[in-house]
Each structure stands twice: as structure tokens, then as C-alpha cells.
Design a protein around this motif. Structure first.
Motif, short mmCIF file in Angstrom:
data_model
loop_
_atom_site.label_atom_id
_atom_site.label_comp_id
_atom_site.label_asym_id
_atom_site.label_seq_id
_atom_site.Cartn_x
_atom_site.Cartn_y
_atom_site.Cartn_z
N GLU A 21 0.83 -1.20 0.00
CA GLU A 21 0.00 0.00 0.00
C GLU A 21 0.87 1.26 0.00
OE1 GLU A 21 -2.93 0.67 -0.50
OE2 GLU A 21 -3.28 2.67 0.34
N LEU A 22 1.95 1.24 0.80
CA LEU A 22 2.83 2.41 0.83
C LEU A 22 3.56 2.58 -0.51
CD1 LEU A 22 4.36 2.02 4.41
CD2 LEU A 22 2.47 3.50 3.67
N ARG A 23 3.89 1.48 -1.16
CA ARG A 23 4.50 1.59 -2.49
C ARG A 23 3.53 2.21 -3.48
NH1 ARG A 23 8.76 -1.15 -5.68
NH2 ARG A 23 8.25 -0.63 -7.84
N ARG A 24 2.28 1.82 -3.37
CA ARG A 24 1.28 2.43 -4.27
C ARG A 24 1.22 3.92 -4.06
NH1 ARG A 24 -3.55 4.35 -4.26
NH2 ARG A 24 -3.80 4.08 -2.01
N LEU A 25 1.27 4.36 -2.81
CA LEU A 25 1.21 5.79 -2.52
C LEU A 25 2.46 6.52 -3.01
CD1 LEU A 25 -0.23 5.62 1.12
CD2 LEU A 25 -1.43 6.43 -0.93
N THR A 72 13.30 16.98 -4.96
CA THR A 72 11.86 17.24 -4.98
C THR A 72 11.08 15.93 -4.90
OG1 THR A 72 12.20 19.23 -6.31
CG2 THR A 72 9.99 18.31 -6.29
N MET A 73 11.54 14.92 -5.62
CA MET A 73 10.87 13.61 -5.54
C MET A 73 10.87 13.09 -4.10
SD MET A 73 12.59 11.66 -8.79
CE MET A 73 12.61 12.36 -10.43
N SER A 74 12.02 13.20 -3.45
CA SER A 74 12.14 12.70 -2.08
C SER A 74 11.19 13.43 -1.15
CB SER A 74 13.58 12.85 -1.60
OG SER A 74 14.47 12.11 -2.41
N ALA A 75 11.14 14.75 -1.28
CA ALA A 75 10.25 15.55 -0.41
C ALA A 75 8.79 15.19 -0.65
CB ALA A 75 10.49 17.04 -0.65
N ASP A 76 8.42 14.98 -1.91
CA ASP A 76 7.02 14.65 -2.23
C ASP A 76 6.66 13.25 -1.71
OD1 ASP A 76 6.82 17.09 -3.46
OD2 ASP A 76 6.98 16.31 -5.51
N ILE A 77 7.59 12.32 -1.77
CA ILE A 77 7.32 10.97 -1.23
C ILE A 77 7.17 11.04 0.28
CG2 ILE A 77 8.40 8.72 -0.81
CD1 ILE A 77 9.58 8.87 -3.61
N GLU A 78 8.07 11.77 0.91
CA GLU A 78 7.98 11.89 2.38
C GLU A 78 6.64 12.49 2.79
OE1 GLU A 78 11.34 14.22 3.45
OE2 GLU A 78 12.80 12.67 2.91
N GLN A 79 6.20 13.51 2.06
CA GLN A 79 4.93 14.14 2.41
C GLN A 79 3.77 13.18 2.21
OE1 GLN A 79 4.58 17.37 3.72
NE2 GLN A 79 2.61 16.41 4.19
N ALA A 80 3.81 12.41 1.10
CA ALA A 80 2.71 11.47 0.83
C ALA A 80 2.61 10.41 1.92
CB ALA A 80 2.92 10.82 -0.54
N LEU A 81 3.75 9.92 2.40
CA LEU A 81 3.72 8.87 3.42
C LEU A 81 3.44 9.45 4.80
CD1 LEU A 81 6.49 6.38 2.23
CD2 LEU A 81 4.10 6.63 1.52
#
Length: 241
Positions: A21-25, A72-81
Motif C-alpha cells: 500500500e505504501l509503495r502504491r502511494l 523534490t521527488m524525495s520531499a514529495d514521497i515523504e509528504q505522501a507517506l
């Protein structure tokens, strides 16, 4: 508190339902340079693993070393999780195996075409060699008869055994000297072979393969600027890597 339990025994790499589920996000995060693609469609998301209570590690492979979009990718992933209840998220870049444009999914290629961007051609076979070509230092138009295609790499010295720059003894004796000489001490450089029909970059607007290179770089370093000679529309081409 978010917890997860692996579905198989210790040592297995099978993801838990929560990791899936986290990978999907994480995979649904849009690429900052190509927002029509998600990170999953771009093929750079390598893994999502729960490393402890409330702790998750995400691995990414950048499209090229030093890609500025990785932060930017890293920040967006952190925010999503974080929004999903994960308090501690670590995004770790990994360089092996390297990313190639072959990793872009079929769905990603479809979305690129819909956005007016020619997707990269599939250039590698599994386990096969990686073709390399040198692009021209300057794109020239067809009106001047200049070559606009890539400059092929030529390895080896050929099989003629000629070392003096002429094609035959009789030619060197009677014919005018060819100009210019290809290289001191080497035999003649064979002309580039005609591109195979499957090698054409097709226009994302009309589908024609009759296109030409205008610039090796476009809005991002990953793209080149081309023009369709059928519908006359310029378009971006996601370069092969």
C-alpha cells in the motif's frame, strides 16, 4: 501508529500488505519534471520497506547521476507517506541497477504521447549490449543537405588493410585526391548506414516517422526538440538512455 507484519518468514523479501500500500502511494507521486508521469510509471521507484515501528525506507534510482529533481521527488514521497500516518520516512537513492528509459512502463509511454512528447524507443534487449551513438554538435536543416542524424561510433580498422587513406592503388594513381581525408593514418570512414524504419522517432501528433532533430536539448536535459516534416509541428522527444 502504523504497523506492518511480513506475510512470510524472516529473510524473505516479499512485501507486506502495508508495504504494498505504501509503495502504491509513493509510486503515485508525480515526477516534478514530467508531471504527466508518476514515479512508478517512470520506473525509478525501486522499493518500499518498513524498517521499524513507524519507520519506512524508500529507494529510488535517479534517471541520471546528479539529477536535480531527486530532492523534490524525495520531499514529495515523504509528504505522501507522512499524510498516510508514517512519522519517519527515509528516501535513499540507489545507483545499481542503473535506470534506463526501457524502465518506463507502457502506460507511461501512452501518457507521454498524449502529452505531445515522443516516448523513448526501446533500445536494449535483456542482457544485450547497450548501443551508443554520438549526436551532432549542431543540428542542421535538410535544405543544406547536411547530415542531421547521429554520428555512429566506428570501432576497429576495417578489413581492407589500407593504411594510406586511398581506396585502391589505381585510385591513388589516377583519380583526384578525395577531400577531405577522414583521418591521418586511417582508412576511409564508412558512411553511416540508413536508419532502419523501426528506428524512426514518430511524431506524437500525427504518427509520422519523418521527423528531424532541431536541438539535442529541450525544456529538460532528458528531452530533445524535434520537428515533424509531415504536419510541421515541433515536439519534445524523451531521449533514450
Amino acid at each position: 501508529m502504523v504497523t506492518g507484519t511480513r506475510s512470510e518468514g524472516p529473510g524473505t523479501t516479499a512485501p507486506t500488505a502495508l508495504e504494498a500500500e505504501l509503495r502504491r502511494l509513493a509510486g503515485a507521486v508525480a515526477d516534478p519534471e514530467l508531471p504527466v508521469l508518476t514515479l512508478e510509471e517512470l520506473g525509478i521507484l525501486r522499493g518500499v520497506e518498513i524498517t521499524g515501528p513507524g519507520r519506512v525506507e524508500v529507494t529510488l534510482t535517479p534517471t541520471y547521476t546528479g539529477c536535480p529533481a531527486i530532492e523534490t521527488m524525495s520531499a514529495d514521497i515523504e509528504q505522501a507517506l507522512h499524510d498516510h500516518g508514517i512519522p519517519q520516512v527515509t528516501v535513499r537513492p540507489v545507483l545499481s541497477p542503473p535506470w534506463t528509459t526501457d524502465d518506463i512502463s507502457d502506460e507511461g509511454r501512452r501518457k507521454l504521447r498524449e502529452a505531445g512528447i515522443a516516448p523513448p524507443r526501446v533500445v536494449r534487449s535483456p542482457g544485450g549490449p547497450v548501443p551508443v551513438s554520438l549526436g551532432p554538435t549542431r543540428a542542421a536543416g535538410r535544405s543544406g543537405g547536411a547530415e542531421t542524424g547521429p554520428v555512429p561510433l566506428v570501432t576497429g580498422s576495417g578489413d581492407s588493410g589500407d593504411r594510406g587513406g586511398s581506396t585502391s592503388p589505381s585510385a591513388s594513381a589516377s583519380a583526384p585526391a578525395p577531400a577531405p581525408a577522414p583521418a591521418p593514418g586511417d582508412g576511409p570512414v564508412p558512411p553511416p548506414s540508413a536508419p532502419h524504419a523501426d528506428d524512426a522517432v514518430h511524431c506524437p501528433h500525427c504518427g509520422s516517422g519523418d521527423t528531424e532533430l532541431l536541438s539535442r536539448f529541450s525544456s529538460t536535459a532528458c528531452k530533445a526538440l524535434r520537428r515533424c516534416l509531415a504536419c510541421r509541428e515541433p515536439f519534445d522527444h524523451f531521449k533514450e538512455l
